[in-house]
Design an enzyme around this catalytic site. Structure first.
Site, PDB file in Angstrom:
ATOM      1  N   HIS A   1      -3.920   6.690   1.565  1.00 32.24           N
ATOM      2  CA  HIS A   1      -4.213   5.395   0.949  1.00 32.24           C
ATOM      3  C   HIS A   1      -5.589   4.957   1.437  1.00 32.24           C
ATOM      4  CE1 HIS A   1      -4.343   1.199   0.142  1.00 32.24           C
ATOM      5  NE2 HIS A   1      -4.203   0.864   1.414  1.00 32.24           N
TER       6      HIS A   1
ATOM      7  N   CYS B   1       0.817  -1.233   0.000  1.00 29.48           N
ATOM      8  CA  CYS B   1       0.000   0.000   0.000  1.00 29.48           C
ATOM      9  C   CYS B   1       0.842   1.271   0.000  1.00 29.48           C
ATOM     10  CB  CYS B   1      -0.938  -0.007   1.195  1.00 29.48           C
ATOM     11  SG  CYS B   1      -1.954  -1.486   1.229  1.00 29.48           S
TER      12      CYS B   1
ATOM     13  N   ASN C   1     -10.264  -1.043  -1.548  1.00 28.59           N
ATOM     14  CA  ASN C   1      -8.827  -0.827  -1.350  1.00 28.59           C
ATOM     15  C   ASN C   1      -8.093  -1.321  -2.596  1.00 28.59           C
ATOM     16  OD1 ASN C   1      -6.125  -1.130  -0.636  1.00 28.59           O
ATOM     17  ND2 ASN C   1      -6.561  -1.809   1.441  1.00 28.59           N
TER      18      ASN C   1
HETATM   19  N1  COA Z   1     -18.856 -10.451   6.091  1.00 25.14           N
HETATM   20  C1  COA Z   1     -19.486 -10.845   7.197  1.00 25.14           C
HETATM   21  N2  COA Z   1     -18.848 -11.224   8.310  1.00 25.14           N
HETATM   22  C2  COA Z   1     -17.518 -11.193   8.292  1.00 25.14           C
HETATM   23  C3  COA Z   1     -16.784 -10.781   7.164  1.00 25.14           C
HETATM   24  C4  COA Z   1     -17.522 -10.414   6.023  1.00 25.14           C
HETATM   25  N3  COA Z   1     -16.926 -10.012   4.887  1.00 25.14           N
HETATM   26  N4  COA Z   1     -15.488 -10.854   7.441  1.00 25.14           N
HETATM   27  C5  COA Z   1     -15.369 -11.286   8.694  1.00 25.14           C
HETATM   28  N5  COA Z   1     -16.592 -11.502   9.222  1.00 25.14           N
HETATM   29  C6  COA Z   1     -16.937 -11.967  10.552  1.00 25.14           C
HETATM   30  C7  COA Z   1     -15.817 -12.787  11.174  1.00 25.14           C
HETATM   31  O1  COA Z   1     -15.928 -14.124  10.790  1.00 25.14           O
HETATM   32  C8  COA Z   1     -16.075 -12.584  12.645  1.00 25.14           C
HETATM   33  O2  COA Z   1     -17.121 -13.448  13.021  1.00 25.14           O
HETATM   34  P1  COA Z   1     -17.134 -14.128  14.478  1.00 25.14           P
HETATM   35  O3  COA Z   1     -17.182 -12.994  15.454  1.00 25.14           O
HETATM   36  O4  COA Z   1     -18.367 -14.957  14.444  1.00 25.14           O
HETATM   37  O5  COA Z   1     -15.870 -14.917  14.559  1.00 25.14           O
HETATM   38  C9  COA Z   1     -16.604 -11.182  12.694  1.00 25.14           C
HETATM   39  O6  COA Z   1     -17.086 -10.855  11.399  1.00 25.14           O
HETATM   40  C10 COA Z   1     -15.518 -10.179  13.040  1.00 25.14           C
HETATM   41  O7  COA Z   1     -16.188  -8.999  13.195  1.00 25.14           O
HETATM   42  P2  COA Z   1     -15.566  -7.803  13.964  1.00 25.14           P
HETATM   43  O8  COA Z   1     -14.941  -8.268  15.237  1.00 25.14           O
HETATM   44  O9  COA Z   1     -16.595  -6.742  14.056  1.00 25.14           O
HETATM   45  O10 COA Z   1     -14.433  -7.391  12.990  1.00 25.14           O
HETATM   46  P3  COA Z   1     -13.545  -6.159  13.150  1.00 25.14           P
HETATM   47  O11 COA Z   1     -14.233  -5.088  13.899  1.00 25.14           O
HETATM   48  O12 COA Z   1     -12.203  -6.618  13.605  1.00 25.14           O
HETATM   49  O13 COA Z   1     -13.446  -5.645  11.669  1.00 25.14           O
HETATM   50  C11 COA Z   1     -12.020  -5.457   9.818  1.00 25.14           C
HETATM   51  C12 COA Z   1     -12.788  -6.405  10.719  1.00 25.14           C
HETATM   52  C13 COA Z   1     -11.261  -6.274   8.773  1.00 25.14           C
HETATM   53  C14 COA Z   1     -13.011  -4.564   9.076  1.00 25.14           C
HETATM   54  C15 COA Z   1     -11.071  -4.602  10.671  1.00 25.14           C
HETATM   55  O14 COA Z   1     -10.261  -5.433  11.453  1.00 25.14           O
HETATM   56  C16 COA Z   1     -10.214  -3.689   9.856  1.00 25.14           C
HETATM   57  O15 COA Z   1     -10.684  -2.731   9.305  1.00 25.14           O
HETATM   58  N6  COA Z   1      -8.887  -3.954   9.776  1.00 25.14           N
HETATM   59  C17 COA Z   1      -8.017  -3.239   8.904  1.00 25.14           C
HETATM   60  C18 COA Z   1      -8.187  -3.797   7.522  1.00 25.14           C
HETATM   61  C19 COA Z   1      -7.450  -3.046   6.479  1.00 25.14           C
HETATM   62  O16 COA Z   1      -7.625  -1.878   6.341  1.00 25.14           O
HETATM   63  N7  COA Z   1      -6.656  -3.743   5.703  1.00 25.14           N
HETATM   64  C20 COA Z   1      -5.957  -3.198   4.614  1.00 25.14           C
HETATM   65  C21 COA Z   1      -4.808  -2.366   5.088  1.00 25.14           C
HETATM   66  S1  COA Z   1      -3.906  -1.764   3.798  1.00 25.14           S
END
Ligand code: COA
Length: 330
Positions: free
Chosen positions: A257, A113, A287
């Site tokens: 980004h 990124c 992204n």
């Molecule tokens: N749709 C539905 N459910 C999903 C999912 C999707 N696409 N992806 C994951 N889940 C589920 C998981 O299985 C988990 O379920 P569980 O609680 O039953 O195990 C749950 O959602 C996790 O939810 P939550 O705890 O609310 O997730 P989070 O708040 O950690 O958010 C991200 C997840 C990925 C959005 C967050 O961690 C994030 O934004 N991280 C940075 C990602 C990023 O920017 N990456 C690129 C960087 S360059």
């Protein structure tokens, strides 16, 4: 010492729109889950075999035209991508062939990124020393063909999209300038956002067992990424402001980004900036890794968010971890 500037800018995305509702049909996810946590509503996916160089070409031609140079004037081609056509040679070689400019040196960089800002910094150094006058810098990704578009891969698959952005970085003879660049990395987090296979430790590099284990798909420790991103982004922006004696009030726009809308909101809050000053188009493209900053610049300019002479801060954070910023007078 010479100074450099962004002299031309172009963008290109595939026509095919993949909405959150389209993803609902192929995996267990929901528009609500994706929008609430990321701000993404849709992204672009290529529909037919298309290499990164091919997707980048229209963006490149537009950037060259705006820079008012001939393609033969390009002294160096830098491509930032994590989704090249082949393991080697790099996408820049394929792009050079498409552009039909033999002998222009080609350089692929793999900084995920942060690729566009690292590339901008490399281009800036070459211009400053006087070695080159016009450098083509491309950020391009075709993520769609490498995502696990099943429920098993939903945590990362919903985030990424395809797209390309390009700039021509030229020797500056006016007030437009790349005023500074700052590059950072912390490799102890290399496995918090990565693709494991094909790997260089084993022979052969890819086996059916690896494929069964889905090791060819991106994997992410989302919480770690989020936690570091909301700290590192603001640090990088502050490094840019401090290096140039710029103020939060004086800058026109921060162009980060496009990782996640929640991260963008956190950046605005931590920097005490109104959200309108931190650009976002993630709802449209998701992204797009190395392409996201030039794509965002392109859209922001089209929307009239900045003009010639304005102070911009570009900032990135991502896999590596790597993070970076650039202060630019447009
Ligand atoms: N749709 C539905 N459910 C999903 C999912 C999707 N696409 N992806 C994951 N889940 C589920 C998981 O299985 C988990 O379920 P569980 O609680 O039953 O195990 C749950 O959602 C996790 O939810 P939550 O705890 O609310 O997730 P989070 O708040 O950690 O958010 C991200 C997840 C990925 C959005 C967050 O961690 C994030 O934004 N991280 C940075 C990602 C990023 O920017 N990456 C690129 C960087 S360059």
């Amino acid at each position: 010492m010479y100074r450099s500037k962004i002299a031309g800018l172009g963008a290109n995305v595939p026509e095919n729109v993949m909405t959150n509702f389209d993803l609902e049909k192929i995996m267990d996810t929901s528009d609500e889950w994706i929008r609430e946590r990321t701000g993404i509503q849709e992204r672009r996916f290529v529909t037919q075999p298309c290499g990164a160089a091919e997707l980048a070409l229209p963006a490149v031609l537009a950037a060259i035209q705006e820079a008012k140079i001939d393609k033969a004037d390009i002294d160096l081609i830098i491509v930032a991508t994590i989704t090249p056509e082949h393991l080697f040679p790099g996408t820049s070689s394929f792009l050079q062939a498409l552009l039909e400019i033999p002998y222009a040196p080609t350089l692929d960089i793999r900084v995920q990124c942060s690729g566009f800002i690292y590339g901008l910094s490399i281009a800036d150094q070459f211009i400053k020393t006087g070695m080159y006058e016009n450098i083509l810098l491309v950020g391009v990704e075709i993520q769609s063909v490498g995502l696990d578009l099943s429920t098993a891969g939903r945590d990362t698959a919903v985030l990424f999209g395809d797209g390309a952005g390009a700039v021509v970085v030229s020797r500056s003879d006016d007030d437009s300038v790349i005023a500074s660049t700052h590059l950072f990395a912390d490799g102890t987090h290399a496995k918090d956002l990565w693709i494991d296979a094909p790997v260089g430790y084993e022979s052969p590099r890819i086996t059916n067992e690896m494929l069964d284990q889905r090791r060819q798909y991106p994997s992410m420790n989302g919480r770690q990424v989020f936690k570091h991103a909301v700290t590192r982004f603001p640090e990088a922006v502050i490094a840019a402001l401090d290096a140039n004696g710029w103020t939060r009030e004086g800058i026109k726009l921060v162009v980060p980004h496009q990782a996640n809308m929640r991260i963008t909101e956190a950046i605005a809050k931590r920097l005490d900036l109104p959200l309108e000053k931190v650009y976002s188009n993630i709802h449209r493209y998701g992204n797009t890794t190395a392409a996201s900053i030039p794509l965002a610049l392109y859209d922001a300019r089209r929307e009239g968010k900045f003009d010639k002479g304005d102070q911009l801060v570009l900032a990135a954070f991502g896999s590596g971890f790597t993070w970076s910023s650039a202060a630019v007078v447009w």
